[in-house]
Design a protein around this motif. Structure first.
Motif, PDB file in Angstrom:
ATOM      1  N   PRO A 217       0.834  -1.136   0.145  1.00 18.63           N
ATOM      2  CA  PRO A 217      -0.029  -0.034   0.185  1.00 18.63           C
ATOM      3  C   PRO A 217       0.990   1.198   0.001  1.00 18.63           C
ATOM      4  N   GLU A 218       0.526   2.218  -0.637  1.00 20.89           N
ATOM      5  CA  GLU A 218       1.143   3.421  -0.874  1.00 20.89           C
ATOM      6  C   GLU A 218       1.620   4.040   0.667  1.00 20.89           C
ATOM      7  N   GLY A 219       2.809   4.152   0.812  1.00 21.51           N
ATOM      8  CA  GLY A 219       3.138   4.885   2.200  1.00 21.51           C
ATOM      9  C   GLY A 219       3.033   4.083   3.432  1.00 21.51           C
ATOM     10  N   TRP A 220       3.092   2.605   3.064  1.00 24.31           N
ATOM     11  CA  TRP A 220       2.976   1.850   4.094  1.00 24.31           C
ATOM     12  C   TRP A 220       4.248   1.764   4.808  1.00 24.31           C
ATOM     13  N   SER A 221       4.142   1.578   6.165  1.00 22.71           N
ATOM     14  CA  SER A 221       5.402   1.280   7.072  1.00 22.71           C
ATOM     15  C   SER A 221       4.884   0.439   8.300  1.00 22.71           C
ATOM     16  N   TYR A 222       5.738  -0.615   8.706  1.00 22.97           N
ATOM     17  CA  TYR A 222       5.293  -1.404   9.598  1.00 22.97           C
ATOM     18  C   TYR A 222       5.260  -0.859  10.915  1.00 22.97           C
ATOM     19  N   GLY A 223       4.050  -1.012  11.684  1.00 21.55           N
ATOM     20  CA  GLY A 223       3.997  -0.416  13.032  1.00 21.55           C
ATOM     21  C   GLY A 223       3.953  -1.130  14.126  1.00 21.55           C
ATOM     22  N   GLY A 224       4.144  -2.933  13.825  1.00 24.76           N
ATOM     23  CA  GLY A 224       4.164  -3.697  14.844  1.00 24.76           C
ATOM     24  C   GLY A 224       2.568  -4.345  15.013  1.00 24.76           C
ATOM     25  N   GLU A 225       1.840  -3.887  14.108  1.00 17.74           N
ATOM     26  CA  GLU A 225       0.288  -4.588  13.923  1.00 17.74           C
ATOM     27  C   GLU A 225       0.472  -6.056  13.402  1.00 17.74           C
ATOM     28  N   ARG A 226      -0.497  -6.621  13.718  1.00 16.81           N
ATOM     29  CA  ARG A 226      -0.501  -8.233  13.182  1.00 16.81           C
ATOM     30  C   ARG A 226      -0.930  -8.136  11.743  1.00 16.81           C
ATOM     31  N   LEU A 227      -0.195  -8.849  10.959  1.00 16.17           N
ATOM     32  CA  LEU A 227      -0.407  -8.466   9.381  1.00 16.17           C
ATOM     33  C   LEU A 227      -1.329  -9.519   8.878  1.00 16.17           C
ATOM     34  N   VAL A 228      -1.383 -10.941   9.372  1.00 11.69           N
ATOM     35  CA  VAL A 228      -2.242 -12.028   9.113  1.00 11.69           C
ATOM     36  C   VAL A 228      -3.659 -11.997  10.051  1.00 11.69           C
TER      37      VAL A 228
ATOM     38  N   LYS B 299       4.670  -7.212   2.778  1.00 15.30           N
ATOM     39  CA  LYS B 299       4.776  -6.342   3.975  1.00 15.30           C
ATOM     40  C   LYS B 299       5.995  -6.946   4.778  1.00 15.30           C
ATOM     41  N   MET B 300       5.877  -8.292   5.003  1.00 18.91           N
ATOM     42  CA  MET B 300       7.129  -8.934   5.547  1.00 18.91           C
ATOM     43  C   MET B 300       8.369  -8.777   4.762  1.00 18.91           C
ATOM     44  N   ALA B 301       8.519  -8.857   3.725  1.00 16.70           N
ATOM     45  CA  ALA B 301       9.917  -8.471   2.919  1.00 16.70           C
ATOM     46  C   ALA B 301      10.265  -6.919   3.256  1.00 16.70           C
ATOM     47  N   GLU B 302       9.442  -6.153   3.349  1.00 16.50           N
ATOM     48  CA  GLU B 302       9.665  -4.557   3.800  1.00 16.50           C
ATOM     49  C   GLU B 302      10.033  -4.527   4.810  1.00 16.50           C
ATOM     50  N   ALA B 303       9.664  -5.246   6.038  1.00 17.82           N
ATOM     51  CA  ALA B 303       9.483  -4.947   7.491  1.00 17.82           C
ATOM     52  C   ALA B 303      10.696  -5.553   7.934  1.00 17.82           C
ATOM     53  N   PHE B 304      11.046  -6.958   7.334  1.00 16.60           N
ATOM     54  CA  PHE B 304      12.064  -7.545   8.073  1.00 16.60           C
ATOM     55  C   PHE B 304      13.221  -8.153   7.178  1.00 16.60           C
ATOM     56  N   ASP B 305      14.490  -8.026   7.503  1.00 20.09           N
ATOM     57  CA  ASP B 305      15.692  -8.417   6.931  1.00 20.09           C
ATOM     58  C   ASP B 305      15.670  -9.815   6.576  1.00 20.09           C
ATOM     59  N   GLU B 306      15.112 -10.815   7.413  1.00 19.87           N
ATOM     60  CA  GLU B 306      15.085 -12.294   7.026  1.00 19.87           C
ATOM     61  C   GLU B 306      14.272 -12.573   6.344  1.00 19.87           C
TER      62      GLU B 306
ATOM     63  N   PRO C 201      18.429 -15.900   8.099  1.00 18.80           N
ATOM     64  CA  PRO C 201      19.054 -14.514   8.158  1.00 18.80           C
ATOM     65  C   PRO C 201      19.490 -13.620   7.090  1.00 18.80           C
ATOM     66  N   PRO C 202      19.881 -12.705   7.209  1.00 15.14           N
ATOM     67  CA  PRO C 202      20.048 -11.958   5.965  1.00 15.14           C
ATOM     68  C   PRO C 202      21.281 -12.300   5.419  1.00 15.14           C
ATOM     69  N   VAL C 203      21.593 -12.475   4.087  1.00 11.13           N
ATOM     70  CA  VAL C 203      22.911 -12.879   3.607  1.00 11.13           C
ATOM     71  C   VAL C 203      23.383 -11.554   2.892  1.00 11.13           C
ATOM     72  N   ALA C 204      24.815 -11.273   3.298  1.00 10.47           N
ATOM     73  CA  ALA C 204      25.239  -9.962   2.758  1.00 10.47           C
ATOM     74  C   ALA C 204      26.082 -10.241   1.334  1.00 10.47           C
ATOM     75  N   ALA C 205      26.393 -11.566   1.057  1.00 10.00           N
ATOM     76  CA  ALA C 205      27.110 -11.590  -0.213  1.00 10.00           C
ATOM     77  C   ALA C 205      26.126 -11.533  -1.382  1.00 10.00           C
TER      78      ALA C 205
ATOM     79  N   THR D 107       8.354 -12.245  14.111  1.00 10.66           N
ATOM     80  CA  THR D 107       7.882 -11.427  15.217  1.00 10.66           C
ATOM     81  C   THR D 107       8.067 -11.866  16.609  1.00 10.66           C
ATOM     82  N   ASP D 108       7.749 -13.002  16.587  1.00 13.72           N
ATOM     83  CA  ASP D 108       7.823 -13.700  18.095  1.00 13.72           C
ATOM     84  C   ASP D 108       9.455 -13.901  18.696  1.00 13.72           C
ATOM     85  N   PRO D 109       9.678 -13.132  19.584  1.00 11.73           N
ATOM     86  CA  PRO D 109      11.049 -13.523  19.985  1.00 11.73           C
ATOM     87  C   PRO D 109      11.469 -14.879  20.313  1.00 11.73           C
ATOM     88  N   GLY D 110      10.444 -15.813  20.831  1.00 14.32           N
ATOM     89  CA  GLY D 110      10.513 -17.209  21.088  1.00 14.32           C
ATOM     90  C   GLY D 110      10.581 -18.152  19.895  1.00 14.32           C
ATOM     91  N   GLN D 111      10.244 -17.361  18.851  1.00 16.74           N
ATOM     92  CA  GLN D 111      10.305 -18.387  17.387  1.00 16.74           C
ATOM     93  C   GLN D 111      11.392 -17.782  16.490  1.00 16.74           C
TER      94      GLN D 111
END
Length: 1004
Positions: free
Chosen positions: A611-622, A639-646, A668-672, A713-717
Motif C-alpha cells: 500500500p502506498e506509504g505503508w510502514s510496519y508499526g508492529g500490528e498483526r499482518l495476517v 509487507k514481511m519483505a519490507e519490514a524484516f531483513d530475514e 538470516p540476511p545474506v550479505a554476499a 515477530t515472536d522472540p521465542g520463535q
C-alpha cells in the motif's frame, strides 16, 4: 570463450563468472538463459500466443500458394489462436489481401483465451415453480372439498425455506376455513423435500416429544430414542447401480441425533441408530426411563428414478427425492401427485438442454471424434451457470453444518459437468476429455417462494484447435474451404550455443541457439500418404517453418503486436540454428534471426504490492477472519519483505489466467552478492510450506502466513531461523483461490468446489512434468524443490466443513468422475492426515524411524490445543455414528494418539510423495482441515490446527542434531572440498554408510 580484445575478454569473463546464468541483473525472478530457451521453445512449438500467430501467418501463406492458380473472387479468413493481440485482425486482413490478391477480404480472429472466447449459446429459460404448482393443485383439487363435513388433511413436501413452508401452511389452512371447512377439522403440514426424513423427525417427531415431556431438566421422561433406517440397496428398476451407498437414508437425517439431544436435554448416547433391511425407510421408537414405549412412527421419503446423464442414458441411474402433495377429505383421496422441485426443474433443463448443447458443440467442432485427453484442451471457454432460487439456506448451529440445497447444486454443476466431459470422451474415443474449460456455478439462494431465475452462458471456439481456415469463392462461383492447423508440436528444446557480450554494455547483446528439426524444407503434403494430417502436423517440423515463424514474429513486433513476446531485459537479438542432424552441423542448417525490436515486460517488483506509504508499526499482518485471496496474501508477503531483513520475496511463476505467483524465503540476511541455496540447505535443514493446491481449502494460506509472521515477530520463535531455512508458498493455485474468494462473498457457507481445481477443471498441478504444461503454475512446486532441495516438503489441504450433498448423485458426496468411494470425504471428520507415507528401505535405513518421530511431533502439536482436540473428538464421533459404524469399508477411523492418521499398510521402498527424491526430502506430507469454507471463529479454529502442524514440523528440524561433515582432497593444480549433512538428522555414532547426504562442493 574469447574476446576481440582484452576489454571484450574481461567482459565475457564477468558475464560468465558474475552474471551467468542470468542475462543481466541477478535475482531469483530475473531472466536467465533457461528462460530464453523455454520461451523460444514455447513459441516455435506452437504453445505460446506469438508463436501461434506467426505460425498461422506462415500457414496462411501456404494456403495462398495452393490457391495461386485459381482466380479467387471472394474470401474470408478465420484465424483461431490463443490470446490474440487486439491488432491481429487488421494485420491478418492486410496480409491476406496481399497474399490472395484481393482488395477487400473478411477476417475473423477467434480468440481461444478462455476469458475472452466468443459466446456459443446463452440461455435464460423460464423454469416451473414448485410453489405455483402446489397452489394450483391445492386450488383445483383440494379447495373444492372444503365444504365436507369430515376432516381435511393436506400433507406436502416442498424444497423451500422453513419460513416459506410455514406461510404456505397458514395460507392453505386459511383458504380452507374461508371456504367453509371447520377449523378443528383442518390439518395442513408442509415438510421439506430436501432431507425429508430429517424434516419429519425435526418438525413432527421432535414437537411431539417436547409436548409429552414433563420438562427439559435432563429429559427424565425419555429413556432412549431409536431411529431405524433401511439399508439402501440398488433400486429394482436399475439393479446394476454402482453409485449408491448403503447408508444413504442415514445420511439424509444427519445430524438429527444432536438436534434431539440439544432440544430435549438428552445425553447424545440416548439417541442411537439401527440399520434394517426391510420395512419402512424410517421408523422411530421412543421409550421412557423404564423402557416403556411412548412413541412409535414411520416415514417414507418420496423419490423418483432418473438417468445420471440424459445424454448417456445407460451410464447410470439415480434416485432423487422429490416434492409431493397428498390430500384427503373423509376417506377420499383428493390428490396424490408428485410436484417437481425447483432444483429438479433446473436439473431437468440442464440435462435436457444445456449439456446436450455442449455435446453438440464439441461434436461439431471435432467432427464427431474429439481427440481424448488434453491434446486439444481446453475444449470450451467458460460455462457460467447463474441460478437464483428459493431454497433452504441456514446454519444448524452444530459446528459448521448447514442445510443448503443450492450448495448441493453447485457441487452437481461443477463435478457433474467434469464427469460429462469424461464420459463424452470415453464414449466417443475411449479416453476422457481433460482440461475441458472453466465451469462457473454462481448460486444465489433466496427465501421468497418465487420462481427460479436461470442464466446460462457458454463460450467456445470456432475450430477444434488453433487453425487457419480460408473460405473462398472463385470466379466461376464455386465455393470451397481450405484449412491448415496451427499445431502444438513435439519440437525438441532449443539449447543456447553462442552468446555475444560487449564491453561497457550490460547483458547479452546477441544469443544463438540450436534447435533440431526433422527436415529442411516443409514436406508436409508428401507425408500425408504415410500418416493422418493431425499426426504429421504434431510430429514433423521443418527448418523452413522455424525460419518463417521467427520472421513473422519479428514482423508482428515491428507492427506493434506481441511486442513483449520473446523479449527479455538484458537480451538483444537472437539467432536460431534449425538443424536436421543429430549433431551440430553448419552444413545442415538454416539460420533464422530475430531482431531486438521487442519491448521486454517490466521486471517483477514485489514493492509494487505494498500500500502506498505503508510502514510496519508492529500490528498483526495476517487476519483469520475471512479467507485470504491472492492480492491480500501477496501483499502480506510484501509487507514481511519490507519490514524484516530475514524475509526475501520473489516471483516464482504465473497462473493460467495470468496471475503472478510469489514465494518468501525466511533466513538470516545474506550479505554476499553470490550465494548458493544448495550450500544453504547443506549447512542447515530446509522446510517448504506450499499451500492452496485445492484453493477452496482456504485455511492453509492463513496458517502458513501466520506461521511466517510469528517466526519474524515472536522472540521465542525467531531464533529458529538461525537453524532452519523456511520457504513460504501461499498460493499454488491462485486462479482457484481468487474464484473461491469471489464466490465466498456471495455464499460464504458453501463448499465452493469451483475453486478447488485449476481453471480448466483439473488439478492445478496436473502436467507438472510435461514439456509444455497447460497450467504454467503446475511446475512451480518442482521449481521450488529444485532450488532448495528441502528436508521436508509440506502440502496442507482441506475438505468440506459440513456434510457434502449431491442431490442428483444418490444424495451423498463426493462423487467425482464416478469414484463413489470418495464419499468418505462427505462428512466433517475433524483435522486429519489422509495418507502418512514413509520410506522403509534398507537403502534408507533411518527414514522410517524419522517418519514415526515426525508423527509424534504432529500428534503432540495437534492435541496441545484443547479446542482443536475437542473439535476433533466431536467430529470423529459423528463420523463413527453416521459412517464407520454402518459402512466400515468406506468410512474408516484409524487413530494415532487420538488423531485420525491414515497409515499405509507398509512403507514405500524409496519413492517419495509428490515425486521428490527421498534421499533429499526425507518426508513430505499432507493434512486435511475441515475448512471448505471457513471464516470467523471456525477459521480461527481450523487455522490454529494447521499452525500447530506447521510448527511441529519446524520443531522436528530445529531440535534435530544436524552435523555438517567436511572432507577434502587435493589434485594437480587444485583442491576439492566436500561438505555433507546426514538426512534425517542423526548422532555421530551412526555409520556414514547409513547416511543420506546433501553435498556442496568446491574445486580449484
Amino acid at each position: 570463450m574469447t574476446g576481440a580484445d582484452a576489454a571484450g575478454a574481461e567482459r565475457a569473463l564477468d558475464q560468465l563468472g558474475l552474471t551467468f546464468p542470468h542475462l543481466a541483473e541477478r535475482g531469483d525472478d530475473r531472466p536467465t538463459v533457461d528462460d530464453v530457451e523455454r520461451g523460444l521453445w514455447d513459441a516455435l512449438s506452437g504453445h505460446a500466443p506469438a508463436g501461434q500467430a506467426a505460425t498461422g501467418l506462415y500457414k496462411l501463406g501456404r494456403i495462398a500458394d495452393e490457391l495461386a492458380e485459381r482466380q479467387i473472387a471472394r474470401a474470408h479468413v478465420l484465424m483461431s489462436v490463443e490470446k490474440a493481440d487486439p491488432g491481429l485482425g487488421a494485420y491478418v486482413s492486410a496480409r491476406a489481401a496481399e497474399a490472395l490478391g484481393l482488395a477487400d477480404i473478411g477476417v475473423t480472429i477467434d480468440d481461444r483465451d478462455v476469458q475472452r472466447a466468443a459466446t456459443i449459446f446463452a440461455d435464460t429459460p423460464t423454469l416451473p415453480s414448485e410453489v405455483d404448482r402446489f397452489r394450483e393443485l391445492f386450488r383445483t383439487q383440494v379447495l373444492p372439498a372444503a365444504g365436507s363435513a369430515g376432516p381435511i388433511r393436506v400433507e406436502a413436501r416442498l424444497s423451500e425455506p422453513p419460513e416459506i413452508r410455514r406461510q404456505l401452511e397458514q395460507e392453505a389452512r386459511t383458504a380452507l376455513i374461508d371456504a367453509g371447512a371447520s377449523p378443528s377439522a383442518v390439518e395442513v403440514r408442509v415438510l421439506s423435500a430436501f432431507k425429508q426424513g430429517y424434516s419429519w423427525l425435526e418438525e413432527v417427531i421432535l414437537p411431539l416429544l417436547e409436548s409429552r415431556s414433563s420438562g427439559r431438566d435432563g429429559g427424565r421422561d425419555i429413556g432412549e430414542i431409536v431411529i431405524r433406517f433401511r439399508r439402501n440397496d440398488p433400486p429394482a428398476e436399475w439393479p446394476q447401480q454402482a453409485i449408491q451407498t448403503p447408508v444413504r437414508w442415514l445420511h439424509e437425517i444427519f445430524p438429527i441425533d444432536e438436534v434431539f439431544a440439544r432440544e430435549l436435554g438428552l445425553e447424545l448416547e440416548q439417541v442411537r441408530f439401527e440399520e434394517t433391511t426391510e420395512g419402512p425407510i424410517y421408523e422411530v421408537a421412543v421409550t421412557d426411563g423404564d423402557g416403556v414405549e411412548i412413541v412409535r412412527d414411520s416415514f417414507e421419503p418420496r423419490w423418483v428414478l432418473r438417468p445420471y446423464f440424459d445424454r448417456f442414458q445407460d451410464y447410470e441411474h439415480v434416485r432423487v427425492t422429490t416434492s409431493w402433495i397428498r390430500a384427503t377429505a373423509d376417506d377420499r383421496t383428493l390428490v396424490d401427485e408428485r410436484i417437481v422441485t425447483d432444483p429438479e426443474a433446473f436439473w431437468d433443463h440442464y440435462q435436457s438442454v444445456v449439456l446436450p448443447s455442449v455435446y453438440d458443440y464439441v461434436m461439431d467442432r471435432h467432427d464427431g471424434i474429439p481427440t481424448g485427453g488434453s491434446a486439444d484442451a481446453p475444449y470450451f471457454g467458460a460455462l457460467t451457470v447463474e441460478l437464483a432460487m428459493s431454497e433452504p439456506n441456514y446454519r444448524l448451529e452444530i459446528d459448521n453444518e448447514i442445510h443448503a440445497p443450492m450448495d448441493a447444486l453447485h457441487e452437481e454443476i461443477y463435478f457433474g459437468t467434469i464427469e460429462f466431459f469424461d464420459v463424452l470422451g470415453r464414449n466417443s474415443r475411449g479416453q476422457g476429455l481433460t482440461f475441458p474449460g472453466r465451469i462457473l456455478p454462481v448460486m444465489r439462494p433466496r427465501a421468497d417462494g418465487a420462481p427460479a431465475e436461470l442464466r446460462v452462458n457458454f463460450t467456445g471456439f470456432a475450430t477444434s484447435r488453433p487453425a487457419v481456415v480460408v473460405a473462398f469463392e472463385d470466379a466461376a462461383g464455386a465455393a470451397d474451404t481450405m484449412r491448415l492447423d496451427i499445431p502444438k508440436t513435439g519440437l525438441e528444446r532449443p539449447s543456447a550455443r553462442l552468446a555475444v557480450v560487449r564491453a561497457g554494455e550490460p547483458g547479452i547483446a546477441h544469443l544463438g541457439l540450436r534447435v533440431r528439426v526433422d527436415t529442411d524444407a516443409d514436406v508436409r503434403d508428401s507425408l500425408l500418404t504415410y500418416a493422418p494430417a493431425e499426426q504429421v502436423d504434431r510430429s514433423m517440423v521443418s527448418a523452413e517453418q522455424i525460419e518463417a515463424t521467427l520472421r513473422e514474429i519479428e514482423a508482428l513486433r515491428a507492427a506493434g503486436l506481441y511486442t513483449s513476446e520473446l523479449a527479455w531485459a538484458g537480451l538483444g537479438s537472437l539467432e536460431v540454428w534449425a538443424e536436421w542432424t543429430h549433431e551440430q552441423d553448419p552444413d545442415s542448417r538454416r539460420t533464422a534471426h530475430l531482431a531486438a525490436n521487442g519491448t521486454p515486460p517490466a521486471l517483477p517488483d514485489w514493492r509494487s504490492l505494498l500500500p502506498e506509504g505503508w510502514s510496519y508499526g508492529g500490528e498483526r499482518l495476517v487476519q483469520w477472519e475471512t479467507p485470504i485471496p491472492p492480492p491480500e496474501g501477496h501483499e502480506i508477503l510484501a509487507k514481511m519483505a519490507e519490514a524484516f531483513d530475514e524475509a526475501t520475496m520473489y516471483k516464482v511463476g504465473e497462473s493460467y489466467l495470468g496471475k503472478d505467483i510469489w514465494a518468501l524465503d525466511l533466513m538470516p540476511p545474506v550479505a554476499a552478492s553470490h550465494w548458493s541455496r544448495v550450500k544453504a540447505t547443506t549447512f542447515k535443514p530446509t522446510v517448504i510450506y506450499s499451500a492452496r493446491q485445492h484453493a477452496n481449502e482456504v485455511s492453509s494460506t492463513s496458517h502458513v502466513l501466520r506461521h511466517a509472521e510469528l517466526l519474524l515477530t515472536d522472540p521465542g520463535q525467531r531464533p529458529r531461523l538461525n537453524e532452519v531455512n523456511v520457504v513460504i508458498h501461499p498460493f499454488t493455485n491462485p486462479d482457484g483461490a481468487q474464484l473461491a474468494y469471489d464466490l465466498y462473498r456471495i455464499t460464504p457457507d458453501f463448499i465452493l468446489h469451483a475453486g478447488y481445481l485449476g481453471s480448466l477443471g483439473i488439478d492445478a498441478t496436473s502436467g507438472s512434468g510435461d514439456d509444455h504444461p497447460i497450467y504454467p503454475e503446475a511446475p512451480v512446486r518442482n521449481r521450488l524443490w529444485g532450488r532448495w532441495l528441502p528436508d521436508i516438503f509440506l502440502n496442507p489441504h482441506g475438505y468440506p466443513s459440513h456434510q457434502v450433498v449431491q442431490l442428483f448423485s444418490e444424495y451423498t458426496g463426493l462423487v467425482r468422475r464416478g469414484r463413489v468411494t470418495e464419499r468418505n470425504w462427505g462428512f466433517n471428520k475433524g483435522w486429519f492426515m489422509p495418507g502418512f507415507g514413509y520410506v522403509d528401505s534398507p537403502d534408507l535405513p533411518r527414514h522410517r524411524d524419522a517418519a514415526f518421530e515426525i508423527r509424534d511431533y504432529i500428534t503432540r502439536g495437534i492435541n496441545s490445543n484443547r479446542d482443536v482436540f475437542e473439535m476433533n473428538q466431536r467430529n470423529y464421533g459423528r463420523y463413527r455414528r453416521y459412517g464407520a459404524a454402518h459402512d466400515p469399508d468406506v468410512f474408516r477411523l484409524p487413530m494415532t494418539d487420538s488423531v485420525l492418521i491414515q497409515m499405509p499398510l507398509k512403507g514405500s521402498s524409496g519413492e517419495s510423495r509428490f515425486g521428490f527424491d527421498a534421499r533429499i526430502t526425507i518426508w513430505s506430507g499432507t493434512t486435511e482441515a475441515p475448512d471448505e469454507t471457513a471464516y470467523g471463529p471456525w477459521m480461527e479454529l481450523v487455522a490454529k490446527a494447521g499452525l500447530s502442524w506447521d510448527q511441529a514440523l519446524l520443531d522436528y528440524l530445529y531440535e534435530g542434531e544436524h552435523e555438517v561433515k567436511r572432507s577434502g582432497s587435493s589434485f594437480f593444480g587444485g583442491v576439492s572440498l566436500r561438505m555433507n549433512r546426514p538426512r534425517p538428522p542423526g548422532d555421530e555414532s551412526e555409520s556414514e554408510d547409513d547416511e543420506t547426504v546433501t553435498t556442496a562442493g568446491a574445486g580449484g
